[in-house]
Design an enzyme around this catalytic site. Structure first.
Site, PDB file in Angstrom:
ATOM      1  N   ASN A   1      63.909  82.420  55.011  1.00 22.83           N
ATOM      2  CA  ASN A   1      64.777  82.943  56.197  1.00 22.83           C
ATOM      3  C   ASN A   1      66.183  82.252  55.657  1.00 22.83           C
ATOM      4  OD1 ASN A   1      66.208  83.662  58.220  1.00 22.83           O
ATOM      5  ND2 ASN A   1      65.212  82.214  59.750  1.00 22.83           N
ATOM      6  N   LEU A   2      67.159  83.295  55.250  1.00 24.63           N
ATOM      7  CA  LEU A   2      68.312  82.887  54.723  1.00 24.63           C
ATOM      8  C   LEU A   2      69.187  82.459  55.962  1.00 24.63           C
ATOM      9  CD1 LEU A   2      69.114  85.633  52.158  1.00 24.63           C
ATOM     10  CD2 LEU A   2      67.778  83.396  51.782  1.00 24.63           C
ATOM     11  N   LYS A   3      68.745  82.878  57.087  1.00 24.38           N
ATOM     12  CA  LYS A   3      69.707  82.656  58.376  1.00 24.38           C
ATOM     13  C   LYS A   3      71.185  83.155  57.976  1.00 24.38           C
ATOM     14  CE  LYS A   3      66.888  78.765  59.989  1.00 24.38           C
ATOM     15  NZ  LYS A   3      66.977  77.443  60.721  1.00 24.38           N
TER      16      LYS A   3
ATOM     17  N   HIS B   1      62.194  83.588  66.690  1.00 25.11           N
ATOM     18  CA  HIS B   1      62.639  82.402  66.237  1.00 25.11           C
ATOM     19  C   HIS B   1      63.100  81.458  67.237  1.00 25.11           C
ATOM     20  CE1 HIS B   1      64.670  79.840  63.319  1.00 25.11           C
ATOM     21  NE2 HIS B   1      63.910  79.914  62.691  1.00 25.11           N
TER      22      HIS B   1
ATOM     23  N   GLU C   1      56.335  76.814  64.105  1.00 25.01           N
ATOM     24  CA  GLU C   1      57.373  76.083  63.848  1.00 25.01           C
ATOM     25  C   GLU C   1      57.941  75.375  65.070  1.00 25.01           C
ATOM     26  OE1 GLU C   1      60.542  77.610  60.320  1.00 25.01           O
ATOM     27  OE2 GLU C   1      60.644  78.792  62.222  1.00 25.01           O
TER      28      GLU C   1
ATOM     29  N   ILE D   1      62.662  71.809  62.690  1.00 28.02           N
ATOM     30  CA  ILE D   1      63.284  72.579  62.086  1.00 28.02           C
ATOM     31  C   ILE D   1      64.665  72.149  61.555  1.00 28.02           C
ATOM     32  CG2 ILE D   1      64.666  74.738  62.187  1.00 28.02           C
ATOM     33  CD1 ILE D   1      62.754  75.891  64.047  1.00 28.02           C
TER      34      ILE D   1
END
Length: 213
Positions: free
Chosen positions: A7-9, A88, A136, A141
């Site tokens: 996940n590159l966010k 998310h 998650e 995180i």
């Protein structure tokens, strides 16, 4: 097959021109399914990388029409995007939206990695049979303590719960090294969801290799 979603966010290190450079350097893994989830504005570049699978970071339950600011599955598929993260911890949804989005995705053959923060959510949503359940815990995180170290018993229980529905489990939060990955696999997970440990590394490919190889 072992699955890795990166996940590159909205990290600057993999945004815009940096996104193209980041993806261009990615190696091909024979025994690993690697999926990249770029920032929404970078998804239009996905067609340049035919050997890479892409997920969106979010998707909505709408189609084409008067839906300002929404992300339609149909639009993503037109760009070659094959799936999306959903729910998310940084983009949480209500139960009704989760259900309607997963059902729409299934009708269109679009994959969903449904994120959950607890065993209770895993129980509730595994019955929807998304492509993946990604566990998650929010508090881990971006940290240095991996979920496989902090909550191994919950991973095992979630794997059992999802296994009855035939849904593979990914684990994320604090995954930083091969030992974290090995613990997750030993607990029954079938992949990982990673972000800052790879994206913000001085050498992302080396960091990714350290998790996979």
């Amino acid at each position: 097959m072992f699955t890795v979603i990166v996940n590159l966010k909205n990290y600057a290190e993999a945004n815009g021109k940096n996104f193209v450079e980041f993806v261009s350097k990615l190696p091909k893994y024979d025994s690993v399914r690697l999926i990249i989830a770029p920032a929404i504005l970078d998804l239009h570049n996905a067609h340049e990388f035919r050997n890479v699978e892409f997920f969106s970071q979010h998707v909505d339950d709408v189609g084409y029409g008067p839906y300002t600011g929404h992300i339609a599955i149909e639009s993503l598929m037109n760009y070659g995007i094959i799936g999306s993260l959903l729910n998310h911890s940084e983009r949480r949804l209500g139960e009704d939206k989760i259900i309607s989005t997963v059902k729409k995705a299934q009708m269109l053959g679009f994959e969903i990695a449904l994120c959950v923060e607890s065993m209770e959510e895993a129980k509730r949503y595994s019955a929807l049979k998304p492509s993946f359940i990604a566990y998650e815990p929010k508090e881990l995180i971006g940290g240095n303590v991996s979920v496989s170290t902090a909550k191994p018993e919950i991973i095992s229980e979630i794997v059992d719960i999802c296994g009855t529905e035939g849904v593979p489990v990914l684990v994320g939060a604090g995954i930083k090294n091969r030992q974290d990955v090995r613990k997750s696999l030993d607990l029954g997970a079938q992949g990982i969801l990673v972000s800052s440990g790879v994206v913000k590394s001085p050498d992302p490919v080396r960091s990714l290799n350290s998790l996979i190889k």
